[in-house]
Design a protein around this motif. Sequence first.
Motif, PDB file in Angstrom:
ATOM      1  N   ILE A  33       0.658  -1.377  -0.104  1.00 36.28           N
ATOM      2  CA  ILE A  33      -0.282  -0.024  -0.382  1.00 36.28           C
ATOM      3  C   ILE A  33       1.071   1.303  -0.192  1.00 36.28           C
ATOM      4  CG2 ILE A  33      -1.975  -0.664   0.860  1.00 36.28           C
ATOM      5  CD1 ILE A  33      -1.275   0.567   3.877  1.00 36.28           C
ATOM      6  N   TYR A  34       1.912   0.895   0.144  1.00 35.15           N
ATOM      7  CA  TYR A  34       2.933   2.181   0.281  1.00 35.15           C
ATOM      8  C   TYR A  34       3.481   2.470  -1.186  1.00 35.15           C
ATOM      9  CZ  TYR A  34       1.514   2.919   4.710  1.00 35.15           C
ATOM     10  OH  TYR A  34       0.810   2.971   6.018  1.00 35.15           O
ATOM     11  N   ARG A  35       3.617   1.283  -2.239  1.00 38.79           N
ATOM     12  CA  ARG A  35       4.651   1.348  -3.576  1.00 38.79           C
ATOM     13  C   ARG A  35       4.774   2.445  -4.104  1.00 38.79           C
ATOM     14  NH1 ARG A  35       2.656  -0.395  -8.396  1.00 38.79           N
ATOM     15  NH2 ARG A  35       0.882  -1.092  -7.311  1.00 38.79           N
ATOM     16  N   GLY A  36       5.639   2.695  -4.659  1.00 43.74           N
ATOM     17  CA  GLY A  36       5.695   3.890  -5.047  1.00 43.74           C
ATOM     18  C   GLY A  36       7.650   4.624  -5.425  1.00 43.74           C
ATOM     19  N   ARG A  37       7.318   5.805  -5.602  1.00 46.08           N
ATOM     20  CA  ARG A  37       8.586   6.693  -5.126  1.00 46.08           C
ATOM     21  C   ARG A  37       8.741   8.156  -5.161  1.00 46.08           C
ATOM     22  NH1 ARG A  37       7.230   5.548 -11.459  1.00 46.08           N
ATOM     23  NH2 ARG A  37       8.524   4.044 -11.632  1.00 46.08           N
ATOM     24  N   TYR A  38       9.180   7.584  -4.900  1.00 44.04           N
ATOM     25  CA  TYR A  38       9.561   9.326  -2.961  1.00 44.04           C
ATOM     26  C   TYR A  38      10.510  10.239  -3.145  1.00 44.04           C
ATOM     27  CZ  TYR A  38       5.656   5.776  -0.571  1.00 44.04           C
ATOM     28  OH  TYR A  38       5.327   5.226  -0.337  1.00 44.04           O
ATOM     29  N   GLU A  39       9.566  11.534  -3.057  1.00 45.00           N
ATOM     30  CA  GLU A  39      10.701  12.623  -2.905  1.00 45.00           C
ATOM     31  C   GLU A  39      11.335  12.345  -1.174  1.00 45.00           C
ATOM     32  OE1 GLU A  39      11.246  14.942  -5.119  1.00 45.00           O
ATOM     33  OE2 GLU A  39       9.957  14.236  -6.712  1.00 45.00           O
ATOM     34  N   TRP A  40      12.491  13.090  -1.750  1.00 48.08           N
ATOM     35  CA  TRP A  40      13.324  12.633  -0.239  1.00 48.08           C
ATOM     36  C   TRP A  40      13.663  14.043  -0.164  1.00 48.08           C
ATOM     37  CZ3 TRP A  40      18.605  14.154  -1.175  1.00 48.08           C
ATOM     38  CH2 TRP A  40      19.195  14.453  -2.145  1.00 48.08           C
ATOM     39  N   ARG A  41      14.236  14.097   1.653  1.00 48.17           N
ATOM     40  CA  ARG A  41      15.020  15.765   1.865  1.00 48.17           C
ATOM     41  C   ARG A  41      16.028  14.892   2.591  1.00 48.17           C
ATOM     42  NH1 ARG A  41      11.166  14.920   5.254  1.00 48.17           N
ATOM     43  NH2 ARG A  41      11.267  15.275   7.531  1.00 48.17           N
ATOM     44  N   LYS A  42      17.164  15.851   2.833  1.00 47.59           N
ATOM     45  CA  LYS A  42      18.094  15.211   3.565  1.00 47.59           C
ATOM     46  C   LYS A  42      17.499  16.158   5.208  1.00 47.59           C
ATOM     47  CE  LYS A  42      22.176  14.860   0.752  1.00 47.59           C
ATOM     48  NZ  LYS A  42      23.625  14.977   0.351  1.00 47.59           N
ATOM     49  N   GLU A  43      18.099  15.426   5.882  1.00 50.38           N
ATOM     50  CA  GLU A  43      17.936  15.815   7.904  1.00 50.38           C
ATOM     51  C   GLU A  43      18.999  15.886   8.761  1.00 50.38           C
ATOM     52  OE1 GLU A  43      14.783  15.595  10.662  1.00 50.38           O
ATOM     53  OE2 GLU A  43      13.611  15.657   8.869  1.00 50.38           O
ATOM     54  N   ASN A  44      19.575  16.597   9.189  1.00 48.03           N
ATOM     55  CA  ASN A  44      20.692  16.197  10.466  1.00 48.03           C
ATOM     56  C   ASN A  44      20.314  15.700  11.635  1.00 48.03           C
ATOM     57  OD1 ASN A  44      22.890  16.545   9.104  1.00 48.03           O
ATOM     58  ND2 ASN A  44      22.057  19.338   8.087  1.00 48.03           N
ATOM     59  N   ILE A  45      20.537  14.469  12.002  1.00 49.73           N
ATOM     60  CA  ILE A  45      20.554  14.082  13.741  1.00 49.73           C
ATOM     61  C   ILE A  45      21.888  13.954  13.981  1.00 49.73           C
ATOM     62  CG2 ILE A  45      19.613  11.681  14.624  1.00 49.73           C
ATOM     63  CD1 ILE A  45      17.820  11.276  12.231  1.00 49.73           C
TER      64      ILE A  45
END
Length: 128
Positions: free
Chosen positions: A96-108
Amino acid sequence: MTFVKFEETNKKQEDRITVTGHSSFGFPTKFYNDNKIDKYKYVTLFFNEENNEVGFYFHSDEAEKHKFSILKSKQGFGGSIVASSFFKNKNLDSKIYRGRYEWRKENIPEITEIFVIKLKIREDSNVV
């Protein structure tokens, strides 16, 4: 002017992280090359349940116990990880989550930089 043969056929020029219906995360060629994923062996996943976000920390730390090996395409098509244990443990149905996703970088602070995607239920998934 000299002609140069175009040899980038059958390579996805996709900069998004993919979720497959078979509990894997894919890192297509463009994402893989642009972010120099080839220099890493593993991915450690992070999950923000409140926001339904997955974080990817790419590394080569053999001592890290909770990691997934990056499966690298021999044909140069990027890489992927099989994350069945993640999907099962978090009670997520990858179909149900199958697909292409935009991403972002995050600092931890304790970790460094991770790539983050926000999971979204597919409109055609019949989930209410």
